[in-house]
Write an enzyme that holds these catalytic residues in place. Structure first.
Site, PDB file in Angstrom:
ATOM      1  N   ASP A  15      10.478  -2.058   5.141  1.00  0.00           N
ATOM      2  CA  ASP A  15       9.381  -1.341   5.948  1.00  0.00           C
ATOM      3  C   ASP A  15       8.752  -2.190   7.237  1.00  0.00           C
ATOM      4  O   ASP A  15       8.994  -3.715   6.904  1.00  0.00           O
ATOM      5  CB  ASP A  15       8.146  -0.637   4.944  1.00  0.00           C
ATOM      6  CG  ASP A  15       7.300   0.819   5.524  1.00  0.00           C
ATOM      7  OD1 ASP A  15       8.208   1.938   5.326  1.00  0.00           O
ATOM      8  OD2 ASP A  15       6.760   0.763   6.382  1.00  0.00           O
ATOM      9  N   ALA A  24      10.099   7.017  -2.904  1.00  0.00           N
ATOM     10  CA  ALA A  24       8.813   6.435  -3.398  1.00  0.00           C
ATOM     11  C   ALA A  24       8.399   5.583  -2.228  1.00  0.00           C
ATOM     12  O   ALA A  24       8.882   5.725  -0.674  1.00  0.00           O
ATOM     13  CB  ALA A  24      10.037   5.721  -4.389  1.00  0.00           C
ATOM     14  N   LYS A  25       7.788   4.136  -2.774  1.00  0.00           N
ATOM     15  CA  LYS A  25       7.203   3.162  -2.037  1.00  0.00           C
ATOM     16  C   LYS A  25       6.132   2.391  -2.109  1.00  0.00           C
ATOM     17  O   LYS A  25       5.835   2.507  -3.533  1.00  0.00           O
ATOM     18  CB  LYS A  25       6.163   4.632  -0.789  1.00  0.00           C
ATOM     19  CG  LYS A  25       5.585   3.257   0.951  1.00  0.00           C
ATOM     20  CD  LYS A  25       7.027   4.142   1.358  1.00  0.00           C
ATOM     21  CE  LYS A  25       6.618   3.316   2.739  1.00  0.00           C
ATOM     22  NZ  LYS A  25       8.185   3.921   4.142  1.00  0.00           N
ATOM     23  N   GLY A  26       6.847   1.463  -2.093  1.00  0.00           N
ATOM     24  CA  GLY A  26       5.690   0.409  -2.336  1.00  0.00           C
ATOM     25  C   GLY A  26       5.140  -0.529  -1.543  1.00  0.00           C
ATOM     26  O   GLY A  26       5.950  -0.220  -0.155  1.00  0.00           O
ATOM     27  N   ALA A  50       5.231   3.310  -6.059  1.00  0.00           N
ATOM     28  CA  ALA A  50       4.861   4.638  -6.622  1.00  0.00           C
ATOM     29  C   ALA A  50       5.854   5.323  -5.964  1.00  0.00           C
ATOM     30  O   ALA A  50       6.346   5.397  -5.312  1.00  0.00           O
ATOM     31  CB  ALA A  50       4.022   5.083  -5.473  1.00  0.00           C
TER      32      ALA A  50
END
Ligand code: NAD
Length: 431
Positions: free
Chosen positions: A161, A120-122, A75
């Site tokens: 992460d 962003a992050k995924g 995202a």
């Protein structure tokens, strides 16, 4: 996690707010900051939504020859100030919405630090403990291929992460580089130093917590040499913050891990207590005067409390019993919104996570600079530059706090939002 991150505006019941999703939290904080600023409502509306969310299918061959299919996401929230930046998590509970919310939260974090990145992050919905190293490698390489068009050193830069680590980043960088036909270290950060990782990256979030604590102690006219500190969690963030504060003269009286806490009113020797990385869960095996619970640590009569283990530990249930004079958030989202309200009523200052633990993303930015310049920095240079970036961000947030008479959390978000809105204003809406 920002899903556990909190804000302070409460129209709902405490229970509802305490279980809000990452997106709800991020949007609520956006509105809260916008209320203090004169910003075009159309910009706020744009910031409520991600720019792009990719959902991909990631099939891999298991070691037994069978094929298993996983779902991955990336995202991207907002890139008005620079490429997207944010972690990649391997966890069974990764969802589209969580990635969107955590991505928004990264936008605010980069902006408060004035780093030229957007959020962003995924992640992949998978339990990494169920995978062998080679299965994890295949998963990472296939995922890299599926999202390859969206990432890149000038587009979107993932980082480790939950459930991912420097090795995961090295595989991702290799997969991307092989398909691009050139070595592209700047496509990820948090890599091993052998392939362009930065010195000082691991200790950076703890170092920034220590720097911000030192500045906040001075702001409240306390003297670090007579300041007592309790720190929950003795991992990367907690142990590094504890040792630096100890070195700088503070008295660290209590630290903890998942098994419990140790307490010595005369001060602990933080360097002799193994961190989570050195010997996992060894804190309560130390020989010290008192062993207490994690709950008791949070309620100790100390000058500074640093929750640095996990989210949602300061809640409506215990906020009234917290006796510290200052809370510095080392973990992401340790304070629920209900607790935030109670602390505000009690005029107990809470220095927010997006400022205090932002040393991690700041040194990730340094890593990216080193990668694109093909020149590595010494540990001293990394620490010096981190110090000046943290001081600049601290001063900006402190000025907003002083000028606007708002909470520290709101001050940090207004600083961030003002920068993002100014960039949107200057660039305008395409086409
Ligand atoms: P870590 O895994 O290195 O250490 C976590 C520590 O917390 C360990 O000592 C563990 O025993 C302890 N712990 C776990 N469960 C606990 C519980 N229920 N009660 C008390 N202690 C418990 O983790 P970390 O990297 O130090 O991260 C800690 C927090 O900081 C997390 O919220 C993380 O999201 C956040 N954070 C980490 C980074 C980073 O780059 N490491 C950056 C920013 C924020």
């Amino acid at each position: 996690m920002a899903s556990e991150s909190v804000a302070a505006d409460r129209d709902d019941s405490e229970a509802e707010v305490d279980t809000e999703s990452a997106v709800e939290t991020a949007r609520r904080q956006l509105h809260r900051a916008a209320a203090h600023l004169d910003i075009d409502p159309a910009i706020v509306e744009r910031l409520k939504h991600p720019t792009k969310v990719q959902e991909v299918t990631v099939p891999i061959e298991r070691d037994d020859g069978s094929v298993e299919v996983f779902t991955g996401y990336r995202a991207q929230h907002d890139s008005v100030r620079g490429p997207h930046k944010g972690g990649l998590r391997y966890h069974p509970e990764v969802t589209r919405d969580e990635c969107v919310g955590l991505g928004m939260w990264m936008t605010w974090k980069c902006a408060v630090m004035d780093i030229p990145f957007g959020g962003a992050k995924g992640g992949i919905a998978v339990d990494p403990k169920r995978l062998s190293p080679s299965e994890k490698e295949r998963l990472t390489r296939r995922f890299a291929e599926e999202i390859r068009d969206s990432i890149g050193p000038n587009r979107d830069i993932p980082a480790p992460d939950m459930g991912t680590d420097p090795q995961t980043m090295a595989w991702l960088m290799d997969a991307y580089s092989m398909q691009e036909g050139e070595t592209v270290p700047g496509v990820v950060t948090g890599k091993p130093p052998a392939v362009g990782g930065s010195h000082g990256r691991d200790e950076a979030p703890g170092r920034s917590v220590a720097i911000v604590t030192r500045e906040a102690v001075e702001y409240y006219e306390m003297d670090l040499s007579t300041t007592t500190v309790a720190i929950q969690g003795y991992g990367s963030v907690g142990a590094n913050a504890a040792r630096l504060l100890d070195d700088w003269g503070a008295t660290v009286v209590a630290v903890s891990d998942v098994n419990g806490a140790i307490y010595d009113p005369d001060g602990l020797d933080t360097h002799s207590i193994p961190s989570h990385d050195e010997v996992p869960e060894a804190v309560t095996r130390q020989s010290v005067p008192h062993t207490i619970t994690n709950e008791e640590l949070l309620e100790l009569d100390v000058d500074v409390l640093v929750p640095a283990a996990l989210g949602n530990v300061l809640t409506a249930e215990n906020a009234a019993d917290v006796r510290a004079d200052l809370v510095v958030e080392g973990a992401n989202g340790p304070t629920t919104s209900a607790a935030d309200e109670i602390f505000a009523d009690r005029s107990l200052p809470v220095i927010p996570d997006i400022l205090a633990n932002a040393g991690g993303v700041t040194v990730s930015y340094f890593e990216w600079l080193q990668d694109i310049n093909r020149r590595s920095w010494s540990r001293e240079r990394v620490n010096d530059e981190l110090e000046s970036e943290m001081l600049a961000a601290w001063r900006d947030v402190r000025d907003a706090f002083d000028e606007r008479g708002i909470r520290w959390r709101d001050a940090a978000y207004t600083v961030a939002l003002e920068r993002i809105a100014a960039a949107h204003e200057a660039r305008g809406l395409w086409p």
